[in-house]
Design a protein around this motif. Sequence first.
Motif: not given
Length: 129
Positions: A1-10, A78-85
Motif C-alpha cells: 500500500m502506498l501512503y502519503a506522509i504530509l509534513a506540517y509545521h507551525a 511544508l512538503g510530502f513523502y510517498v512511501v510504499d509500506c
Amino acid sequence: MLYAILAYHASGVVESWTPDEDAAVMADLASVRERLLAEGKLGPAARLGPTEGAFTLRGSGAGMVIDGPFAETKEQLLGFYVVDCATRDEAIEAARSLRSANPTAVYEIRPIPLYLPGVPFPVTESVEN
C-alpha cells in the motif's frame, strides 16, 4: 500500500531558522530519505515553497483563484513523502523516522488508493507568475 506522509509545521518557525539550522534539519531528513530509498520504500518527495507564494482554486464553474494558503491554520503544509509500506504500522514507523529528524513538525499519514507513476518532475529554481 502506498501512503502519503504530509509534513506540517507551525507557520513562521521554519522561516525563522538560520541557514545552518535549516541545513542541519535537511541533512537529518536526507538520512531518513536515503534509508527509505535504499529499502525501496520511498517514492516522490518534495519540500514546498513558503505559503506566501501559495494560491487556491475554489468555487463553481472555472473557479476563482485566491492568494494564500489553502487552509486557515497555524500549521502549514511544508512538503510530502510517498512511501510504499506493507502495513499501516510500517508507514507510521517511516513517519516516526522523519519526526526524529524534525521533531517539531507534524506528520499526517494518508493511504493513497490510486497512484499513477510518471516521468520525474524537473528541478526548478523558482516559479514566476
